[in-house]
Design a protein around this motif. Structure first.
Motif, PDB file in Angstrom:
ATOM      1  N   ALA A 110     141.137 -74.639   5.481  1.00 43.87           N
ATOM      2  CA  ALA A 110     142.048 -74.254   4.388  1.00 43.87           C
ATOM      3  C   ALA A 110     142.645 -75.516   3.779  1.00 43.87           C
ATOM      4  N   PHE A 111     142.047 -75.960   2.679  1.00 41.19           N
ATOM      5  CA  PHE A 111     142.464 -77.206   2.020  1.00 41.19           C
ATOM      6  C   PHE A 111     143.868 -77.112   1.423  1.00 41.19           C
ATOM      7  N   ALA A 112     144.389 -78.283   1.096  1.00 37.95           N
ATOM      8  CA  ALA A 112     145.639 -78.376   0.338  1.00 37.95           C
ATOM      9  C   ALA A 112     145.421 -77.786  -1.060  1.00 37.95           C
ATOM     10  N   PRO A 176     136.590 -88.111  -9.987  1.00 40.85           N
ATOM     11  CA  PRO A 176     136.952 -87.314 -11.167  1.00 40.85           C
ATOM     12  C   PRO A 176     137.848 -86.120 -10.863  1.00 40.85           C
ATOM     13  N   LYS A 177     137.861 -85.672  -9.576  1.00 42.86           N
ATOM     14  CA  LYS A 177     138.664 -84.499  -9.207  1.00 42.86           C
ATOM     15  C   LYS A 177     139.828 -84.920  -8.328  1.00 42.86           C
ATOM     16  N   ALA A 178     140.906 -84.157  -8.376  1.00 42.24           N
ATOM     17  CA  ALA A 178     142.026 -84.439  -7.463  1.00 42.24           C
ATOM     18  C   ALA A 178     141.640 -83.947  -6.078  1.00 42.24           C
ATOM     19  N   LEU A 179     141.600 -84.850  -5.101  1.00 45.40           N
ATOM     20  CA  LEU A 179     141.199 -84.475  -3.745  1.00 45.40           C
ATOM     21  C   LEU A 179     142.372 -84.546  -2.774  1.00 45.40           C
ATOM     22  N   PRO A 180     142.286 -83.804  -1.687  1.00 45.62           N
ATOM     23  CA  PRO A 180     143.341 -83.825  -0.661  1.00 45.62           C
ATOM     24  C   PRO A 180     143.461 -85.174   0.051  1.00 45.62           C
ATOM     25  N   GLN A 181     144.570 -85.359   0.754  1.00 40.28           N
ATOM     26  CA  GLN A 181     144.788 -86.576   1.553  1.00 40.28           C
ATOM     27  C   GLN A 181     144.321 -86.371   3.000  1.00 40.28           C
ATOM     28  N   ALA A 182     143.844 -85.161   3.326  1.00 40.61           N
ATOM     29  CA  ALA A 182     143.593 -84.780   4.714  1.00 40.61           C
ATOM     30  C   ALA A 182     142.679 -85.753   5.483  1.00 40.61           C
ATOM     31  N   VAL A 183     141.555 -86.108   4.881  1.00 43.10           N
ATOM     32  CA  VAL A 183     140.601 -86.978   5.593  1.00 43.10           C
ATOM     33  C   VAL A 183     141.245 -88.340   5.862  1.00 43.10           C
ATOM     34  N   ALA A 184     141.895 -88.877   4.823  1.00 41.75           N
ATOM     35  CA  ALA A 184     142.550 -90.180   4.974  1.00 41.75           C
ATOM     36  C   ALA A 184     143.655 -90.107   6.030  1.00 41.75           C
ATOM     37  N   THR A 234     135.419 -95.530   3.049  1.00 38.82           N
ATOM     38  CA  THR A 234     135.890 -95.239   1.697  1.00 38.82           C
ATOM     39  C   THR A 234     136.209 -93.759   1.547  1.00 38.82           C
ATOM     40  N   LYS A 235     137.277 -93.484   0.824  1.00 43.49           N
ATOM     41  CA  LYS A 235     137.655 -92.082   0.573  1.00 43.49           C
ATOM     42  C   LYS A 235     138.602 -92.025  -0.608  1.00 43.49           C
ATOM     43  N   ASN A 236     138.371 -91.081  -1.478  1.00 46.10           N
ATOM     44  CA  ASN A 236     139.369 -90.849  -2.529  1.00 46.10           C
ATOM     45  C   ASN A 236     140.430 -89.878  -2.014  1.00 46.10           C
ATOM     46  N   HIS A 270     131.634 -92.991   5.014  1.00 45.67           N
ATOM     47  CA  HIS A 270     132.271 -91.984   4.145  1.00 45.67           C
ATOM     48  C   HIS A 270     132.026 -90.629   4.784  1.00 45.67           C
ATOM     49  N   CYS A 271     133.013 -89.737   4.684  1.00 43.06           N
ATOM     50  CA  CYS A 271     132.886 -88.442   5.357  1.00 43.06           C
ATOM     51  C   CYS A 271     131.863 -87.525   4.697  1.00 43.06           C
ATOM     52  N   LEU A 272     131.507 -87.798   3.423  1.00 45.16           N
ATOM     53  CA  LEU A 272     130.630 -86.937   2.613  1.00 45.16           C
ATOM     54  C   LEU A 272     131.322 -85.585   2.358  1.00 45.16           C
ATOM     55  N   PRO A 273     131.082 -84.932   1.256  1.00 40.27           N
ATOM     56  CA  PRO A 273     130.159 -85.295   0.185  1.00 40.27           C
ATOM     57  C   PRO A 273     130.697 -86.480  -0.624  1.00 40.27           C
ATOM     58  N   VAL A 274     129.774 -87.303  -1.112  1.00 38.87           N
ATOM     59  CA  VAL A 274     130.208 -88.502  -1.830  1.00 38.87           C
ATOM     60  C   VAL A 274     129.631 -88.521  -3.245  1.00 38.87           C
TER      61      VAL A 274
HETATM   62  C1  SN0 Z   1     136.979 -82.679   0.478  1.00 41.39           C
HETATM   63  C2  SN0 Z   1     138.187 -83.587   0.652  1.00 41.39           C
HETATM   64  O1  SN0 Z   1     139.094 -83.271   1.448  1.00 41.39           O
HETATM   65  O2  SN0 Z   1     138.247 -84.635  -0.001  1.00 41.39           O
HETATM   66  C3  SN0 Z   1     136.239 -82.514   1.783  1.00 41.39           C
HETATM   67  C4  SN0 Z   1     135.823 -83.746   2.499  1.00 41.39           C
HETATM   68  C5  SN0 Z   1     135.276 -83.512   3.872  1.00 41.39           C
HETATM   69  N1  SN0 Z   1     136.100 -83.238  -0.508  1.00 41.39           N
HETATM   70  C6  SN0 Z   1     135.893 -82.667  -1.684  1.00 41.39           C
HETATM   71  O3  SN0 Z   1     136.483 -81.658  -1.993  1.00 41.39           O
HETATM   72  C7  SN0 Z   1     134.889 -83.330  -2.638  1.00 41.39           C
HETATM   73  C8  SN0 Z   1     134.579 -82.454  -3.805  1.00 41.39           C
HETATM   74  C9  SN0 Z   1     133.836 -83.132  -4.932  1.00 41.39           C
HETATM   75  O4  SN0 Z   1     133.646 -82.432  -5.916  1.00 41.39           O
HETATM   76  O5  SN0 Z   1     133.439 -84.294  -4.860  1.00 41.39           O
END
Ligand code: SN0
Length: 329
Positions: A110-112, A176-184, A234-236, A270-274
């Protein structure tokens, strides 16, 4: 016993060793999960987490049920005392209790939402299940953490490190998309348990939650951070202060072969998807130094270690019965 965050690991060193042992003989505990069911609930997309966790469960002889909650489940209500006369059809109280009748372990993604910081920090979905389920819970990436990923990252670094105290850089890159901070977040927490020279590199303003980064070194100059690094992770992530916003998309932060030249022949992670040629250039991702596929492979053994520990724990408590609600640690 649950696996909710990196803090649930009592000794990272031991866990990494145990996971590497599992990797050598993944079917050794094929009987441990016999007649036990893992329920995997997804509120967001998944490739690695879904397949590696499922594979881990199958390696342990478990049955697996997967449910995509956003398209298949009822919309859940999480608020206590809610008058449910609008969107949500079912309260977490019933949903979690019912799923606990069918499953011996429940794993949740369940993502942010990245709109309301307080709400995300409150981990409403994960905590809703923790409170109302009567079986152990595993975090498959919640609003603020992805501890199965960081455990796999720790395993991968242990396999590839050539010195006792490597230099490890967690580098932000544009997206290009706003991503969560969870992985970082979980990566930082995991690194704080390791002997390493750890640097977090990001543009000014992209500071992660200071309660998580604590005293970790922060560097705003990516080139400087890369100097002599042994691992580049690396991670956004989207802005934490200006919550969920993209305030920088500077392509100078993309990891390129030129930047990798500044390092000590660093491994790229990188955790992927990248996003190719946004986060990292093709050249780096396709190079020998890229260990992203091995990282993904290790997701299976991280998940298997966690499931194995929960199954063993449950087998030794109250006549083999899984612990019920209340104290679950
Ligand atoms: C998720 C994130 O938390 O950044 C899951 C990573 C394991 N990543 C994305 O949602 C990437 C989606 C995208 O369109 O690149």
């Amino acid at each position: 016993m649950n696996y909710i965050s990196i803090q649930d690991i009592e000794s990272l060193k031991k866990w990494v060793k145990q996971a590497i042992k599992i990797k050598k003989k993944p079917l050794k505990n094929k009987k441990l999960g016999k007649n036990k069911t893992l329920g995997m609930l997804f509120f967001n997309s998944s490739l690695r987490t879904r397949l590696s966790t499922q594979k881990a469960a199958l390696n342990l002889g478990m049955n697996v049920m997967v449910m995509n909650f956003t398209s298949e489940g009822w919309t859940l209500e999480f608020e206590d005392g809610a008058i449910m006369n609008s969107g949500a059809s079912e309260h977490i109280k019933e949903a979690a209790a019912v799923i606990s009748q069918y499953c011996d372990i429940i794993a949740i993604r369940a993502f942010a939402g990245l709109v309301d910081k307080e709400k995300d920090n409150a981990e409403i979905v994960l905590n809703g299940f923790l409170k109302h389920a009567t079986v152990p819970i595993v975090n498959m990436e919640s609003a603020t953490g992805h501890p199965l990923q960081s455990l796999a990252d720790a395993i991968t670094m242990a396999e590839h490190k050539t010195k006792h105290k490597p230099k490890v850089v967690l580098s932000w890159a544009p997206h290009p998309k706003a991503l969560p901070q969870a992985v970082a977040n979980s990566f930082v927490e995991m690194m704080q348990l390791q002997d390493a020279e750890f640097v977090i590199a990001h543009p000014e303003g992209y500071e992660l939650n200071p309660e998580i980064t604590k005293n970790s070194t922060i560097e705003y100059d990516q080139n400087k951070a890369f100097e002599n690094a042994d691992f580049i992770y690396t991670k956004n992530w989207s802005n934490y202060k200006e919550y969920g916003k993209i305030t920088n998309s500077d392509s100078n932060w993309t990891v390129t072969a030129d930047k990798m030249k500044l390092t000590n022949n660093a491994k790229f992670m990188h955790c992927l998807p990248v996003r190719r040629n946004v986060i990292v250039s093709d050249e780096v991702l396709d190079s020998e130094n890229s260990i992203v596929i091995e990282q993904a492979n290790n997701r299976t053994y991280a998940a298997q270690l966690v499931l194995q520990k929960i199954l063993k724990f449950c087998a030794t408590t109250s006549n083999g019965k899984f612990p019920s609600t209340g104290k679950k640690k």
